[in-house]
Design a protein around this motif. Structure first.
Motif, mmCIF file in Angstrom:
data_model
loop_
_atom_site.group_PDB
_atom_site.id
_atom_site.type_symbol
_atom_site.label_atom_id
_atom_site.label_comp_id
_atom_site.label_asym_id
_atom_site.label_seq_id
_atom_site.Cartn_x
_atom_site.Cartn_y
_atom_site.Cartn_z
ATOM 1 N N GLU A 30 0.843 -1.194 0.000
ATOM 2 C CA GLU A 30 0.000 0.000 0.000
ATOM 3 C C GLU A 30 0.883 1.250 0.000
ATOM 4 O O GLU A 30 1.826 1.355 0.779
ATOM 5 C CB GLU A 30 -0.909 -0.010 1.234
ATOM 6 C CG GLU A 30 -1.625 1.287 1.543
ATOM 7 C CD GLU A 30 -2.497 1.786 0.412
ATOM 8 O OE1 GLU A 30 -2.381 2.983 0.078
ATOM 9 O OE2 GLU A 30 -3.284 0.985 -0.150
ATOM 10 N N ARG A 31 0.554 2.213 -0.901
ATOM 11 C CA ARG A 31 1.378 3.413 -1.003
ATOM 12 C C ARG A 31 1.211 4.356 0.186
ATOM 13 O O ARG A 31 2.123 5.097 0.530
ATOM 14 C CB ARG A 31 1.073 4.161 -2.304
ATOM 15 C CG ARG A 31 -0.319 4.746 -2.408
ATOM 16 C CD ARG A 31 -0.492 5.493 -3.721
ATOM 17 N NE ARG A 31 -1.836 6.037 -3.876
ATOM 18 C CZ ARG A 31 -2.817 5.422 -4.509
ATOM 19 N NH1 ARG A 31 -2.602 4.235 -5.035
ATOM 20 N NH2 ARG A 31 -4.009 5.984 -4.627
ATOM 21 N N ASP A 32 0.028 4.378 0.816
ATOM 22 C CA ASP A 32 -0.179 5.222 1.985
ATOM 23 C C ASP A 32 0.663 4.722 3.166
ATOM 24 O O ASP A 32 0.996 3.539 3.254
ATOM 25 C CB ASP A 32 -1.646 5.239 2.391
ATOM 26 C CG ASP A 32 -2.518 6.024 1.419
ATOM 27 O OD1 ASP A 32 -1.959 6.788 0.603
ATOM 28 O OD2 ASP A 32 -3.750 5.861 1.480
ATOM 29 N N GLN A 33 0.949 5.627 4.090
ATOM 30 C CA GLN A 33 1.754 5.265 5.251
ATOM 31 C C GLN A 33 0.946 4.535 6.325
ATOM 32 O O GLN A 33 1.522 3.895 7.206
ATOM 33 C CB GLN A 33 2.373 6.529 5.862
ATOM 34 C CG GLN A 33 3.354 7.238 4.945
ATOM 35 C CD GLN A 33 4.582 6.406 4.639
ATOM 36 O OE1 GLN A 33 5.071 5.662 5.483
ATOM 37 N NE2 GLN A 33 5.070 6.520 3.402
ATOM 38 N N ARG A 121 5.302 2.487 -2.826
ATOM 39 C CA ARG A 121 4.756 3.048 -4.064
ATOM 40 C C ARG A 121 5.305 2.271 -5.254
ATOM 41 O O ARG A 121 6.510 2.230 -5.493
ATOM 42 C CB ARG A 121 5.111 4.522 -4.182
ATOM 43 C CG ARG A 121 4.461 5.229 -5.367
ATOM 44 C CD ARG A 121 4.760 6.721 -5.337
ATOM 45 N NE ARG A 121 4.146 7.356 -4.184
ATOM 46 C CZ ARG A 121 2.889 7.800 -4.162
ATOM 47 N NH1 ARG A 121 2.121 7.675 -5.237
ATOM 48 N NH2 ARG A 121 2.406 8.370 -3.074
ATOM 49 N N THR A 123 6.543 1.404 -8.814
ATOM 50 C CA THR A 123 7.141 2.162 -9.916
ATOM 51 C C THR A 123 7.171 1.378 -11.216
ATOM 52 O O THR A 123 7.435 1.956 -12.270
ATOM 53 C CB THR A 123 8.576 2.582 -9.564
ATOM 54 O OG1 THR A 123 9.363 1.416 -9.264
ATOM 55 C CG2 THR A 123 8.585 3.521 -8.364
ATOM 56 N N PHE A 136 9.358 -1.175 -6.484
ATOM 57 C CA PHE A 136 8.839 -0.098 -5.653
ATOM 58 C C PHE A 136 9.874 1.016 -5.536
ATOM 59 O O PHE A 136 11.054 0.824 -5.826
ATOM 60 C CB PHE A 136 8.459 -0.638 -4.270
ATOM 61 C CG PHE A 136 7.373 -1.671 -4.332
ATOM 62 C CD1 PHE A 136 6.032 -1.296 -4.341
ATOM 63 C CD2 PHE A 136 7.676 -3.028 -4.413
ATOM 64 C CE1 PHE A 136 5.026 -2.243 -4.415
ATOM 65 C CE2 PHE A 136 6.678 -3.991 -4.485
ATOM 66 C CZ PHE A 136 5.344 -3.591 -4.492
ATOM 67 N N ASP A 137 9.405 2.188 -5.091
ATOM 68 C CA ASP A 137 10.261 3.369 -5.139
ATOM 69 C C ASP A 137 11.409 3.342 -4.137
ATOM 70 O O ASP A 137 12.319 4.164 -4.223
ATOM 71 C CB ASP A 137 9.438 4.643 -4.957
ATOM 72 C CG ASP A 137 8.706 4.709 -3.623
ATOM 73 O OD1 ASP A 137 8.731 3.720 -2.867
ATOM 74 O OD2 ASP A 137 8.107 5.765 -3.333
ATOM 75 N N ASP A 151 -5.492 -0.945 -6.669
ATOM 76 C CA ASP A 151 -5.040 0.357 -6.168
ATOM 77 C C ASP A 151 -5.900 1.528 -6.627
ATOM 78 O O ASP A 151 -5.432 2.658 -6.747
ATOM 79 C CB ASP A 151 -3.567 0.594 -6.504
ATOM 80 C CG ASP A 151 -3.200 0.286 -7.947
ATOM 81 O OD1 ASP A 151 -3.991 -0.364 -8.646
ATOM 82 O OD2 ASP A 151 -2.101 0.689 -8.375
ATOM 83 N N ALA A 156 -1.709 2.768 -10.269
ATOM 84 C CA ALA A 156 -0.400 2.751 -10.914
ATOM 85 C C ALA A 156 -0.240 1.511 -11.791
ATOM 86 O O ALA A 156 0.459 1.546 -12.809
ATOM 87 C CB ALA A 156 0.699 2.790 -9.856
#
Length: 360
Positions: A30-33, A121, A123, A136-137, A151, A156
């Protein structure tokens, strides 16, 4: 088998739960923290489609505990004019529940929390002959048998996998908030819409503890900075835009709280694509106007259907192809129905016509 799930929204969590119950390894990124970082709405409508899907993605005990928190409204859509004169009633068959989005998310999260990695996140990804690798980033790479884009509307995965798939504005902005439940007395329906001139709409739906109250209007009729306004500014704006409406509606707006704005967008249906080890579910594939109240139900249905396809035990690509055929057909049918309902009730722009523009 290992399944990489991108996104820990309702669809991604439901898929992880279903796969876990089926004995399939799932890892969610998950991209959120954290799961509480973004406001995405309050009350959700569940129909038979979503309720049935919960049977396969939740344990019986978890499902029963969650359903005990639900509210059962009258199974109908009712529309009023600004004087609260009834102008339309549509009866619905089947079971319909009003539930709190965060309560559902917490219930889905409870059994799969340890499978989720936050702050990741995507990529890119590489689809090989017998596996797929996600990047991932932070430089991390993860390899599995299937990569699922769960997502959401800003997916993405979809942007990289189906660059010709379009997300477009509906021409509408919706302001979401809550009101005390007692203000919605007499409006205990699946959804109640008060529609006025200029495609202005106040929507009301009860849950057990509160009622949601939304205000929608054409984007061009709102200030250009509406998405940046404070709650106090939004409340004042809607009071101005509902001047002369019934006193009950005015009381609702005056007691509105936890209000936030959202631009309404929709996917544009596209033809089926060639099946690979990458697939999509929910809003990542078929985001739609909220006019038909179908989005959460279809995300849950997709999760249950994909779980069943992967748990079947046959060859992987045919199983994914079968899932995608049904997901694409029913998902884009719902997009069209939601767009038509949105155009009729809310003044939504029609879906763009013509074939998608494919990249060169």
């Amino acid at each position: 088998m290992k399944v990489i799930v991108i996104g820990a929204g309702l669809g991604g969590l439901a898929l992880a739960g279903g796969l876990r119950r089926a004995g399939i390894d799932a890892a969610v990124y998950e991209r959120d923290q954290s799961p509480l970082i973004r406001r995405q709405g309050y009350r959700l409508h569940l129909s038979d489609v979503g309720i049935d899907a919960l049977t396969s993605v939740m344990t019986p005990e978890r499902r029963a505990a969650f359903l005990a928190t639900a509210h059962t409204p009258s199974p109908r859509f009712v529309r009023f004019d600004p004087t609260l004169k009834e102008s339309e009633v549509l009866e619905h068959g089947g079971l319909h529940l009003s539930i709190d989005r965060q309560t559902l998310r917490d219930a889905l999260l409870a059994d799969v929390a340890e499978t989720i990695t936050y702050g990741m996140r995507l990529t890119g990804f590489q689809d090989a002959a017998d596996h797929v690798t996600a990047r991932f980033d932070d430089g991390t790479t993860v390899t599995g048998d299937v990569l699922v884009g769960a997502d959401g509307i800003n997916s993405a995965v979809r942007r990289r996998y189906l660059p010709h798939a379009r997300i477009v504005g509906t021409g509408l902005v919706q302001l979401y908030g809550k009101i005390p439940a007692e203000l919605a007395e007499g409006m205990d329906n699946v959804f109640t819409a008060i529609t006025g001139p200029g495609h202005r709409m106040v929507g009301v739906a009860l849950t057990r503890d509160y009622a949601t109250c939304s205000f929608g209007a054409r984007a061009e009729d709102l200030p250009p900075d509406v998405l940046l306004m404070t709650e106090e500014q939004l409340r004042s704006l809607v009071m101005d835009m509902t001047d002369g409406w019934h006193p009950l509606i005015r009381r609702m707006i005056s007691q509105w709280y936890e209000v936030f704005p959202l631009e309404l967008r929709t996917s544009v249906p596209i033809p089926p694509w060639q099946t690979t080890h990458v697939t999509l579910l929910g809003d990542a594939a078929h985001a739609m106007s909220p006019a038909a109240g179908a989005g959460a139900n279809l995300a849950l249905r997709d999760a249950a259907a994909l779980t069943a396809a992967l748990a079947h035990g046959g060859p992987l690509i045919p199983a994914l192809c079968s899932y995608e055929q049904e997901m694409i057909d029913s998902g884009f049918a719902a997009v069209r129905i939601s767009a038509a309902d949105g155009a009729r009730v809310l003044g939504q722009d029609p879906l763009p016509s013509g074939p998608p523009v494919r990249p060169a």
